[in-house]
Design a protein around this motif. Structure first.
Motif, PDB file in Angstrom:
ATOM      1  N   GLU A 194      66.302  52.955  44.126  1.00 41.35           N
ATOM      2  CA  GLU A 194      66.665  53.947  43.117  1.00 41.35           C
ATOM      3  C   GLU A 194      67.581  53.385  42.028  1.00 41.35           C
ATOM      4  O   GLU A 194      67.350  53.606  40.840  1.00 41.35           O
ATOM      5  CB  GLU A 194      67.350  55.140  43.797  1.00 41.35           C
ATOM      6  CG  GLU A 194      67.591  56.302  42.880  1.00 41.35           C
ATOM      7  CD  GLU A 194      68.086  57.498  43.653  1.00 41.35           C
ATOM      8  OE1 GLU A 194      69.292  57.777  43.596  1.00 41.35           O
ATOM      9  OE2 GLU A 194      67.248  58.161  44.309  1.00 41.35           O
ATOM     10  N   VAL A 195      68.591  52.650  42.406  1.00 44.79           N
ATOM     11  CA  VAL A 195      69.559  52.140  41.427  1.00 44.79           C
ATOM     12  C   VAL A 195      68.910  51.169  40.432  1.00 44.79           C
ATOM     13  O   VAL A 195      69.075  51.341  39.221  1.00 44.79           O
ATOM     14  CB  VAL A 195      70.790  51.518  42.133  1.00 44.79           C
ATOM     15  CG1 VAL A 195      71.674  50.772  41.149  1.00 44.79           C
ATOM     16  CG2 VAL A 195      71.586  52.607  42.840  1.00 44.79           C
ATOM     17  N   PRO A 196      68.160  50.160  40.870  1.00 48.55           N
ATOM     18  CA  PRO A 196      67.514  49.282  39.882  1.00 48.55           C
ATOM     19  C   PRO A 196      66.539  50.024  38.958  1.00 48.55           C
ATOM     20  O   PRO A 196      66.455  49.704  37.772  1.00 48.55           O
ATOM     21  CB  PRO A 196      66.771  48.248  40.736  1.00 48.55           C
ATOM     22  CG  PRO A 196      67.481  48.238  42.027  1.00 48.55           C
ATOM     23  CD  PRO A 196      67.971  49.640  42.234  1.00 48.55           C
ATOM     24  N   ASN A 197      65.824  51.018  39.491  1.00 52.44           N
ATOM     25  CA  ASN A 197      64.906  51.790  38.643  1.00 52.44           C
ATOM     26  C   ASN A 197      65.661  52.514  37.536  1.00 52.44           C
ATOM     27  O   ASN A 197      65.242  52.514  36.382  1.00 52.44           O
ATOM     28  CB  ASN A 197      64.117  52.799  39.476  1.00 52.44           C
ATOM     29  CG  ASN A 197      63.059  52.146  40.330  1.00 52.44           C
ATOM     30  OD1 ASN A 197      62.700  50.986  40.122  1.00 52.44           O
ATOM     31  ND2 ASN A 197      62.558  52.872  41.307  1.00 52.44           N
ATOM     32  N   VAL A 198      66.762  53.134  37.889  1.00 52.68           N
ATOM     33  CA  VAL A 198      67.558  53.874  36.902  1.00 52.68           C
ATOM     34  C   VAL A 198      68.158  52.910  35.885  1.00 52.68           C
ATOM     35  O   VAL A 198      68.137  53.167  34.677  1.00 52.68           O
ATOM     36  CB  VAL A 198      68.654  54.705  37.601  1.00 52.68           C
ATOM     37  CG1 VAL A 198      69.620  55.287  36.595  1.00 52.68           C
ATOM     38  CG2 VAL A 198      68.020  55.804  38.442  1.00 52.68           C
ATOM     39  N   ILE A 199      68.674  51.797  36.350  1.00 49.89           N
ATOM     40  CA  ILE A 199      69.263  50.805  35.436  1.00 49.89           C
ATOM     41  C   ILE A 199      68.211  50.298  34.460  1.00 49.89           C
ATOM     42  O   ILE A 199      68.473  50.166  33.263  1.00 49.89           O
ATOM     43  CB  ILE A 199      69.903  49.640  36.218  1.00 49.89           C
ATOM     44  CG1 ILE A 199      71.135  50.128  36.989  1.00 49.89           C
ATOM     45  CG2 ILE A 199      70.292  48.507  35.283  1.00 49.89           C
ATOM     46  CD1 ILE A 199      71.725  49.083  37.932  1.00 49.89           C
ATOM     47  N   LEU A 200      67.013  50.040  34.954  1.00 52.94           N
ATOM     48  CA  LEU A 200      65.947  49.546  34.088  1.00 52.94           C
ATOM     49  C   LEU A 200      65.582  50.567  33.008  1.00 52.94           C
ATOM     50  O   LEU A 200      65.393  50.212  31.842  1.00 52.94           O
ATOM     51  CB  LEU A 200      64.714  49.172  34.907  1.00 52.94           C
ATOM     52  CG  LEU A 200      63.576  48.523  34.133  1.00 52.94           C
ATOM     53  CD1 LEU A 200      64.028  47.212  33.491  1.00 52.94           C
ATOM     54  CD2 LEU A 200      62.392  48.279  35.052  1.00 52.94           C
ATOM     55  N   VAL A 201      65.524  51.834  33.367  1.00 52.66           N
ATOM     56  CA  VAL A 201      65.225  52.882  32.388  1.00 52.66           C
ATOM     57  C   VAL A 201      66.322  52.918  31.318  1.00 52.66           C
ATOM     58  O   VAL A 201      66.030  53.009  30.119  1.00 52.66           O
ATOM     59  CB  VAL A 201      65.069  54.252  33.088  1.00 52.66           C
ATOM     60  CG1 VAL A 201      65.042  55.387  32.079  1.00 52.66           C
ATOM     61  CG2 VAL A 201      63.813  54.268  33.944  1.00 52.66           C
TER      62      VAL A 201
END
Length: 154
Positions: A40-47
């Motif tokens: 979840e955290v890497p996905n949000v950071i990427l967005v």
């Protein structure tokens, strides 16, 4: 000034992305366990990197553009076309800001799977980036209207 701040923010996000992915990989393959937030955290950071990066790209005029048709127009028509194009972009960014805010507001009632915080915090980058690009678009519009040397009618 704001462009430099955004560049630093993106740099920090990239470092956070690398660290969070590395931790997830280490925990999974090195320790044989997984972190509950490792996806979840890497996905949000990427967005966030994509949306804030789009503001920097827009400010620096690095978005892809097909200018062959516009460049072939007479100067007076070219200037008019650029103003119309900037107004269309500004309208789109205004709509994106409004609808993005509505998405953020409705997502505040939904908690994320891993971190259990409102999803609206993840999505706020959309209206924020649209608003920042809209400010830049207004600046571009005023620059076009003030500068008669770039194809503006005299």
């Amino acid at each position: 000034m704001i462009n430099q701040v955004l560049r630093w923010f993106i740099g920090i996000l990239i470092v956070a992305l690398v660290i969070s992915v590395a931790m997830g990989v280490f925990w999974r393959y090195g320790l044989g366990n997984s972190l509950y937030w490792a996806t979840e955290v890497p996905n949000v950071i990427l967005v966030w990197i994509v949306f804030i990066g789009s503001v920097v790209a827009y400010y620096e005029r690095r978005h892809i553009a097909f200018t062959a048709l516009v460049d072939a127009l007479p100067e007076r028509l070219r200037w008019s076309f650029r103003i119309v194009a900037e107004l269309v972009v500004l309208a789109f960014l205004g709509a994106l800001t409004v609808y993005g805010y509505q998405i953020v507001s409705s997502a505040m009632n939904s908690l994320s799977d891993a971190l259990k915080i409102p999803r609206g915090y993840f999505y706020i980058c959309m209206p924020l980036s649209a608003l920042l690009m809209a400010v830049c678009s207004v600046e571009n519009l005023f620059r076009l209207l003030r500068r008669p040397g770039e194809g503006a009618p005299t």
